[in-house]
Scaffold this active site. Structure first.
Site, mmCIF file in Angstrom:
data_model
loop_
_atom_site.group_PDB
_atom_site.id
_atom_site.type_symbol
_atom_site.label_atom_id
_atom_site.label_comp_id
_atom_site.label_asym_id
_atom_site.label_seq_id
_atom_site.Cartn_x
_atom_site.Cartn_y
_atom_site.Cartn_z
ATOM 1 N N GLN A 1 0.821 -1.212 0.000
ATOM 2 C CA GLN A 1 0.000 0.000 0.000
ATOM 3 C C GLN A 1 0.860 1.268 0.000
ATOM 4 O O GLN A 1 0.503 2.278 0.612
ATOM 5 C CB GLN A 1 -0.941 -0.003 1.210
ATOM 6 C CG GLN A 1 -1.785 -1.272 1.293
ATOM 7 C CD GLN A 1 -2.385 -1.488 2.665
ATOM 8 O OE1 GLN A 1 -2.449 -0.591 3.476
ATOM 9 N NE2 GLN A 1 -2.824 -2.707 2.933
ATOM 10 N N CYS A 2 2.011 1.207 -0.664
ATOM 11 C CA CYS A 2 2.922 2.347 -0.703
ATOM 12 C C CYS A 2 2.652 3.156 -1.967
ATOM 13 O O CYS A 2 3.265 2.940 -3.011
ATOM 14 C CB CYS A 2 4.372 1.866 -0.671
ATOM 15 S SG CYS A 2 5.572 3.212 -0.592
ATOM 16 N N SER A 3 1.731 4.096 -1.871
ATOM 17 C CA SER A 3 1.337 4.846 -3.052
ATOM 18 C C SER A 3 2.437 5.786 -3.539
ATOM 19 O O SER A 3 2.432 6.207 -4.692
ATOM 20 C CB SER A 3 0.050 5.622 -2.794
ATOM 21 O OG SER A 3 0.182 6.424 -1.639
#
Length: 297
Positions: free
Chosen positions: A83-85
């Site tokens: 979930q590392c945008s």
């Protein structure tokens, strides 16, 4: 402000740095056309930055069995699992620069089946690597229209693990979005305390680090109150205190549990993730027989 939400701007090396660090930043700019915030923060440790930059340059830009656009797409898949945008947004841009098909960026379902076949091993490497067996490798290498060569798979797996690790660095150092990312690529993991509606995406650019700091402050305040209550209550055992602390820590939700609703994720990350509920689970628990963690294969 600056490359990190946690490190004062005055402490982060600037592009006007001197000596070997200056040379490193120049090389990064010449080869990539930019000096991203990861490199700026990592410049606090020039020798580490040097090794890191050479490794990443070899993985992304030097000769290898995988085309450049697929390398960046694999980086997107790996970063999306955590979930590392920040990294997802960064490599979406790089993917397009090297001629990647924009349609693939609509989501994993639009990518070729060969890349989609990496999904299973990607999620295992990201969350429960001890579950990987030789059968997972065999399934990817078996002869067929979408089969991987051994050389391709080795490079793909190295890219996956590299970006799983880099996502941790991004979170741990509070890396801020690049200015050209429209302020919309937020590197914070989803938090139950934040507004999870899609309409909030435009406003989260600089707030992620502040939210994280507020959560830390809340937790520290609760720990302080807990310690004060210890002084007031006599006869409380260490075990009871430990139980209370764990309860306070859980309630603070400093670390978001894996069962938080999917809608708290930005859609630009979710579209690259299949089976988003799959997350970390302790491989060994007290009172249970633990599976072996070292495997021959």
């Amino acid at each position: 402000k600056g490359p990190s939400a946690f490190i004062p701007l005055r402490e982060v090396p600037q592009e006007g740095a001197e000596g070997s660090l200056r040379q490193l930043l120049i090389e990064a700019f010449v080869s990539a056309g930019r000096v991203d915030n990861v490199a700026m923060v990592m410049g606090l440790h020039p020798q580490y930055l040097s090794s890191f930059w050479k490794t990443q340059y070899l993985l992304l830009r030097m000769d290898g069995p995988l085309p450049y656009h697929k390398r960046h797409y694999i980086a997107i898949m790996a970063a999306a699992r955590h979930q590392c945008s920040y990294l997802v947004g960064l490599h979406m841009g790089e993917f397009l620069k090297v001629g990647g098909n924009p349609a693939w960026l609509q989501g994993l379902h639009c990518a070729p089946q060969k890349l989609r076949n990496l999904n299973e091993i990607n999620k295992l490497l990201a969350h429960r690597p001890w579950l990987i067996t030789k059968e997972h490798i065999e399934a990817l290498l078996k002869t067929g229209e979408n089969s991987w060569s051994l050389a391709e798979l080795v490079q793909a797996l190295v890219l996956l693990t590299h970006y799983h690790s880099l996502a941790s660095f991004v979170f741990g150092c509070g890396i801020n979005p690049e200015e050209e990312q429209d302020g919309g690529q937020n590197c914070q993991p989803p938090s139950p305390h934040s507004d999870s509606s899609p309409a909030s995406d435009d406003s989260v650019g600089g707030s992620g680090g502040k939210d994280a700091m507020r959560e830390v402050e809340v937790l520290m305040e609760r720990m302080k109150l807990l310690q004060e209550s210890q002084l007031e209550e006599e006869g409380v055992t260490q075990e009871e205190m430990a139980t209370r602390f764990e309860l306070e820590k859980t309630e603070s939700l400093l670390v978001a549990p894996t069962d938080i609703a999917d809608h708290s994720l930005q859609s630009n990350v979710l579209c690259f993730v299949e089976d988003p509920e799959f997350g970390y689970k302790d491989f060994t628990r007290r009172g249970e027989q633990a599976p072996p963690t070292f495997r021959a294969q």
